[in-house]
Design a protein around this motif. Sequence first.
Motif, mmCIF file in Angstrom:
data_model
loop_
_atom_site.group_PDB
_atom_site.id
_atom_site.type_symbol
_atom_site.label_atom_id
_atom_site.label_comp_id
_atom_site.label_asym_id
_atom_site.label_seq_id
_atom_site.Cartn_x
_atom_site.Cartn_y
_atom_site.Cartn_z
ATOM 1 N N THR A 46 0.799 -0.873 -0.350
ATOM 2 C CA THR A 46 -0.173 -0.150 -0.127
ATOM 3 C C THR A 46 1.207 1.362 -0.232
ATOM 4 O OG1 THR A 46 -0.114 0.211 2.317
ATOM 5 C CG2 THR A 46 -1.397 -1.290 1.599
ATOM 6 N N TYR A 47 0.157 2.451 -0.395
ATOM 7 C CA TYR A 47 1.064 3.850 -0.290
ATOM 8 C C TYR A 47 2.056 3.608 0.931
ATOM 9 C CZ TYR A 47 1.221 9.454 -0.284
ATOM 10 O OH TYR A 47 2.308 10.182 0.018
ATOM 11 N N GLU A 48 0.686 3.575 2.211
ATOM 12 C CA GLU A 48 1.656 3.683 3.794
ATOM 13 C C GLU A 48 2.691 2.706 3.654
ATOM 14 O OE1 GLU A 48 1.362 6.265 6.005
ATOM 15 O OE2 GLU A 48 -0.645 6.716 4.380
ATOM 16 N N GLN A 49 2.662 1.764 3.142
ATOM 17 C CA GLN A 49 3.822 0.201 3.626
ATOM 18 C C GLN A 49 5.077 0.933 2.342
ATOM 19 O OE1 GLN A 49 2.015 -3.090 2.151
ATOM 20 N NE2 GLN A 49 2.664 -3.766 4.303
ATOM 21 N N LEU A 50 5.016 1.977 1.329
ATOM 22 C CA LEU A 50 5.964 2.577 0.868
ATOM 23 C C LEU A 50 6.821 3.635 2.020
ATOM 24 C CD1 LEU A 50 5.418 3.277 -2.920
ATOM 25 C CD2 LEU A 50 6.262 1.504 -1.594
ATOM 26 N N LYS A 82 10.464 8.174 -3.739
ATOM 27 C CA LYS A 82 10.399 9.402 -4.608
ATOM 28 C C LYS A 82 8.995 8.902 -5.610
ATOM 29 C CE LYS A 82 10.435 13.485 -5.704
ATOM 30 N NZ LYS A 82 9.624 14.087 -6.906
ATOM 31 N N VAL A 83 10.056 8.429 -6.945
ATOM 32 C CA VAL A 83 9.547 7.970 -7.819
ATOM 33 C C VAL A 83 8.867 6.654 -8.098
ATOM 34 C CG1 VAL A 83 10.755 6.550 -10.230
ATOM 35 C CG2 VAL A 83 11.742 8.770 -9.405
ATOM 36 N N TRP A 84 8.694 5.617 -6.713
ATOM 37 C CA TRP A 84 7.943 4.618 -6.655
ATOM 38 C C TRP A 84 6.649 4.921 -6.749
ATOM 39 C CZ3 TRP A 84 9.773 -0.251 -2.430
ATOM 40 C CH2 TRP A 84 8.851 -0.646 -2.996
ATOM 41 N N CYS A 85 6.550 6.387 -5.233
ATOM 42 C CA CYS A 85 5.628 6.776 -4.853
ATOM 43 C C CYS A 85 4.895 7.433 -5.755
ATOM 44 C CB CYS A 85 5.881 8.111 -3.926
ATOM 45 S SG CYS A 85 5.901 6.690 -1.596
ATOM 46 N N GLU A 86 5.344 8.155 -7.110
ATOM 47 C CA GLU A 86 4.738 8.888 -8.068
ATOM 48 C C GLU A 86 3.973 7.872 -8.786
ATOM 49 O OE1 GLU A 86 7.760 11.754 -8.320
ATOM 50 O OE2 GLU A 86 7.306 12.884 -6.932
ATOM 51 N N VAL A 87 4.784 7.005 -8.850
ATOM 52 C CA VAL A 87 4.246 5.797 -10.122
ATOM 53 C C VAL A 87 3.212 4.830 -10.068
ATOM 54 C CG1 VAL A 87 5.088 3.997 -11.965
ATOM 55 C CG2 VAL A 87 6.857 6.635 -11.538
ATOM 56 N N VAL A 88 3.241 4.600 -8.645
ATOM 57 C CA VAL A 88 2.356 3.832 -8.246
ATOM 58 C C VAL A 88 0.614 4.293 -7.668
ATOM 59 C CG1 VAL A 88 1.545 1.911 -7.061
ATOM 60 C CG2 VAL A 88 4.269 1.786 -8.368
ATOM 61 N N HIS A 93 5.212 10.505 -0.344
ATOM 62 C CA HIS A 93 4.951 11.053 1.131
ATOM 63 C C HIS A 93 5.642 12.513 2.009
ATOM 64 C CE1 HIS A 93 2.569 7.384 2.757
ATOM 65 N NE2 HIS A 93 3.382 7.098 1.683
ATOM 66 N N ASN A 94 5.168 13.225 2.599
ATOM 67 C CA ASN A 94 6.347 14.403 2.329
ATOM 68 C C ASN A 94 7.602 13.913 3.572
ATOM 69 O OD1 ASN A 94 4.833 16.666 1.837
ATOM 70 N ND2 ASN A 94 3.430 16.852 3.551
ATOM 71 N N TRP A 95 7.689 12.775 4.485
ATOM 72 C CA TRP A 95 8.495 12.351 5.155
ATOM 73 C C TRP A 95 9.593 12.098 4.099
ATOM 74 C CZ3 TRP A 95 11.848 8.130 5.442
ATOM 75 C CH2 TRP A 95 12.494 8.544 6.602
#
Length: 180
Positions: A46-50, A82-88, A93-95
Motif C-alpha cells: 500500500t501507499y502507507e507501506q512505501l 519518491k519515484v516509486w510513490c509517484e509512479v504507483v 509522502h512528505n517524510w
Amino acid sequence: MRKIVIIGPESTGKSTLCEQLAAHYQTVWCPEYAREYLTVNGTAYTYEQLLDIAKGQLALEERLAKQANQYYFIDTNQYVMKVWCEVVFNNCHNWILNQIAQQSYDLYLLCNVDLPWVQDELREYPDLAMREKLYKMYKDLLIQDGTPWVEVSGTQDERLHTAIRQIEAHANRPPHTPGP
C-alpha cells in the motif's frame, strides 16, 4: 567517507555493482531494504507501506554507514522511494521529500536500462518503454539535485570499470555539501 548511491530502474545491475564496488574498495554496501520488506510482507503493498519501506531504507543506510571505510555504496535511496510513490500512487509522502532535502551524498551512479531484463518475483516493470521512462525520471532528479552524477551502461564489467574510473576522478574533489 564518500557516500555513493547507485540508482536506476529495476534490473539495471544496481545490487551487483554495489557488491562489486564494495569488494573492490574493501568496504560495506547498503542493500535495497524494499527487497527484504516485500519478501517478508508480500508484493501487494500500500501507499502507507512505501513509507515504512522508506524509513527502513534510511535506518539500514545509517546503521551500515558505521561499518564503512573511505567509501560507502548505497543501493537506492529516497529518490527511488519518491519515484516509486509517484509512479504507483501519484503522490509522495512528505517524510520522503524531507529526507531527500536533508540527505547528502558525494556521487550518484545512474544505471542505464541497457542490460537485459531479469525476471524475479519482486520486479514490476519488464516493459522497456516503462523502464526508459523511469530512467528519465531518475536522470531529471539528478540533474536538479546538483550532486555529481554519471551514467553507467554496457555490460556488468563495463559498468564496474566506468564506476571505478568515475569514483577515482571524484576522489580528489572535496566532499559534496548540499546547497541552501
